[in-house]
Design a protein around this motif. Structure first.
Motif, short mmCIF file in Angstrom:
data_model
loop_
_atom_site.label_atom_id
_atom_site.label_comp_id
_atom_site.label_asym_id
_atom_site.label_seq_id
_atom_site.Cartn_x
_atom_site.Cartn_y
_atom_site.Cartn_z
N GLN A 37 -88.41 32.82 -99.74
CA GLN A 37 -87.48 32.30 -100.73
C GLN A 37 -86.39 31.48 -100.05
OE1 GLN A 37 -88.18 32.94 -103.93
NE2 GLN A 37 -89.75 34.48 -103.52
N TRP A 148 -78.98 25.71 -97.92
CA TRP A 148 -80.01 26.69 -98.24
C TRP A 148 -80.83 27.00 -97.00
CZ3 TRP A 148 -80.59 28.31 -103.44
CH2 TRP A 148 -79.83 27.60 -104.38
N GLN A 164 -91.72 24.92 -102.13
CA GLN A 164 -90.92 25.66 -103.11
C GLN A 164 -89.53 25.05 -103.22
OE1 GLN A 164 -91.56 29.85 -103.09
NE2 GLN A 164 -89.48 30.33 -103.73
N ARG A 167 -83.42 27.70 -106.31
CA ARG A 167 -82.96 27.95 -107.68
C ARG A 167 -81.69 27.13 -107.92
NH1 ARG A 167 -86.88 30.28 -110.88
NH2 ARG A 167 -87.82 32.07 -109.81
N THR A 170 -79.92 23.29 -112.83
CA THR A 170 -80.72 22.15 -113.31
C THR A 170 -79.86 21.06 -113.95
OG1 THR A 170 -81.13 23.39 -115.36
CG2 THR A 170 -82.81 23.51 -113.64
N GLN A 235 -91.89 36.58 -110.74
CA GLN A 235 -91.39 35.44 -109.99
C GLN A 235 -90.21 34.75 -110.65
OE1 GLN A 235 -92.62 35.25 -107.05
NE2 GLN A 235 -94.29 36.68 -107.47
N ASP A 236 -90.09 34.83 -111.96
CA ASP A 236 -89.08 34.05 -112.67
C ASP A 236 -88.01 34.88 -113.36
OD1 ASP A 236 -90.21 31.55 -112.01
OD2 ASP A 236 -91.75 31.84 -113.53
N GLN A 257 -82.65 34.56 -112.38
CA GLN A 257 -83.73 33.85 -111.71
C GLN A 257 -83.76 34.30 -110.25
OE1 GLN A 257 -83.35 29.58 -112.42
NE2 GLN A 257 -82.43 29.96 -114.42
N TYR A 261 -80.04 34.05 -108.30
CA TYR A 261 -79.30 33.20 -109.24
C TYR A 261 -79.15 33.88 -110.60
CZ TYR A 261 -78.16 28.89 -111.90
OH TYR A 261 -77.56 27.94 -112.69
N LYS A 263 -77.54 32.73 -114.17
CA LYS A 263 -77.01 31.60 -114.94
C LYS A 263 -76.52 32.13 -116.29
CE LYS A 263 -78.46 27.08 -116.75
NZ LYS A 263 -79.61 26.14 -116.87
N TYR A 279 -74.45 32.86 -107.63
CA TYR A 279 -75.45 33.22 -106.63
C TYR A 279 -74.97 34.45 -105.86
CZ TYR A 279 -77.50 28.55 -107.30
OH TYR A 279 -78.08 27.43 -107.82
#
Length: 499
Positions: A37, A148, A164, A167, A170, A235-236, A257, A261, A263, A279
């Motif tokens: 990750q 990251w 990958q 996160r 967006t 995973q999500d 997430q 993360y 949100k 985070y």
């Protein structure tokens, strides 16, 4: 009593349905892989590029440093020669990192490019070609102002990391003028990743724990339900919506997430949105690094929504960082000791150790189930680290440390502190000069009176009072600046005194 029994039955029924779903999905999805990750480890603009920075990730000691191409790199924090920490070394002018023990140097790819103690150039070149001379390199990337790090090293990890995406927030990827981001903040907090995520999955605590900043513990601690809006996924993650909402908020969603993360999206009646991008990167048992910001999405009329209390104001970055302690330290004692108490009392499942009869705990329960059934039961710490939670801090005042957990790692705050210290000294010096001037003016007045043989006391001139008042005012300013600078080092808080 009937209401309470009914609520408990509802929560238990939902838990049973989650268990059935978990068993089905366990055959459909793999266990969450913590090491494969991307994790945000630092805010790039707050790092000092002239030196290496020590940090931890999943219990691994790592070092962050910037190379000649202005790219931040991450190595495991040891020199392959005698295993001393590279974070105690130097970043050289040629963009290599130098071990301060024997001056071995390493380039951005981890190759050793200099061994000064070698007999000659040929011997050094031969030794540098040996794989044992290389540093351990972790993939890195800079996105949205964050650095990251991929949690595995090596060539295979380099390939996997490129497949990958981190996160990200967006909304920040759209480059829309309707989206406004506040400053990033970060803090190393003395409780684990799971307790951070548990805390931000629990909006019920906000008006109580953060009384006086967000809400009122006596008026705003009200009933609401948490409705799943995205089913649990290995995973999500998952997401829950608060119903009913309060005030001018028409929709509020908490979206987890993995790996790090949370949100939180609040939509107001006029269509604007406030996004809390939170985070939490696991550093070592009992600790994590929190990085977060507010993101404002304007409504169709271009109106920006309100922010989180006074943090929504256009504050200078350093002031926002300092004032963050007022908010963060309202949780820190709870979470530090909660983690230790549950570790001592827990026998078996987490749910058996706590009492959660109300629907406000649904998301917390789901988080614990995800961790237990989908993510191996916990974070796989690096070899040499026990999963046991460290002992509780006997002196709770140490939990309020700001210097070690933030300021010493933030160039913005360090510069602000230097400027405040300069202003403090200047205020005291100016105060002393004003008081000295007042003394001279007063002495001159007395001398003039004596020369004229005046026997009646004369009030000193206006200049004397201006100098005296200015001196006192500047001394008070210096004192208050000195007190304020303490916030860069420590901020103590006690709920019993938060009226």
């Amino acid at each position: 009593m009937n209401t309470e029994i009914r609520l408990q039955q509802n929560v238990q029924n939902e838990n049973s349905s989650h268990d059935a779903t978990d068993e089905q999905l366990q055959t459909e999805e793999n266990i969450f892989q913590w090491t494969k990750q991307w994790y945000p480890v630092a805010v790039v603009e707050y790092l000092d590029p002239s030196r290496p920075h020590a940090m931890q990730l999943l219990g691994k000691d790592i070092v962050l440093w910037r190379d000649a191409s202005a790219q931040w790199r991450c190595f495991e924090d040891f020199c392959p020669h005698r295993l001393v920490p590279l974070s105690e070394g130097r970043v050289e002018a040629d963009g290599t990192i130098l071990c301060a023990y024997h001056a071995w140097r390493f380039d951005a790819q981890g190759n050793c490019v200099s061994m000064p103690q070698s007999e000659n150039e040929q011997t050094m070149a031969k030794n540098c070609e040996n794989q044992k001379s290389c540093a351990v390199v972790y993939p890195t990337q800079e996105r949205q102002g964050l650095l990251w790090v991929w949690a595995e090293a090596g060539e295979e990890a380099k390939v996997e990391s490129q497949l990958q995406t981190p996160r990200l927030v967006t909304e920040l990827e759209d480059n829309s003028d309707k989206v406004v981001k506040s400053f990033w903040n970060f803090r190393d907090v003395p409780y684990g990743w799971d307790y951070f995520m548990e805390n931000v999955s629990d909006p019920a605590h906000v008006p109580v724990s953060h009384h006086g900043i967000i809400g009122d513990r006596y008026k705003d601690a009200k009933y609401y339900d948490m409705i799943p809006v995205r089913n649990i996924s290995t995973q999500d993650g998952f997401a829950f919506e608060i119903q009913p909402t309060q005030g001018n908020i028409v929709k509020a969603i908490h979206d987890f997430q993995p790996p790090c993360y949370m949100k939180i999206v609040s939509t107001s009646q006029d269509g604007g949105q406030l996004i809390l991008a939170l985070y939490a990167t696991p550093t070592r048992p009992g600790w994590c690094r929190h990085i977060g910001c507010q993101v404002f999405v304007k409504n169709s009329q271009g109106k920006k929504p309100q922010g989180l209390s006074f943090f929504g104001l256009p504050l200078p970055t350093w002031l926002g960082h300092v004032l963050a302690s007022l908010f963060l330290h309202q949780d820190v004692v709870f979470l530090h000791y909660q983690e230790k108490i549950i570790a001592q009392r827990r026998k078996g499942k987490w749910l058996d150790a706590v009492y959660t009869p109300n629907p406000q705990d649904k998301m917390v329960i789901t988080l614990r189930k995800w961790l237990e059934k989908r993510a191996g039961g916990g974070i796989p710490w690096a070899e040499g680290y026990s999963s046991d939670i460290p002992q509780a801090e006997a002196d709770k005042q140490k939990l309020f440390d700001v210097w070690t957990t933030h300021t010493q790692n933030c160039t913005v705050c360090q510069n602000a502190l230097k400027n405040i210290n300069r202003l403090t000294v200047s205020a005291y010096v100016a105060a002393a000069m004003c008081l000295f001037l007042a003394v001279i003016l007063d002495a001159r007045t007395v001398a003039v009176q004596a020369a004229l043989g005046a026997s009646v006391f004369t009030i000193p001139p206006m200049e004397f009072w201006l100098a005296l008042g200015g001196g006192i005012l500047l001394a008070v300013v210096g004192y208050q600046l000195k007190r304020f600078s303490r916030l860069f080092y420590v901020y103590e808080f006690e709920h019993a005194r938060n009226d």
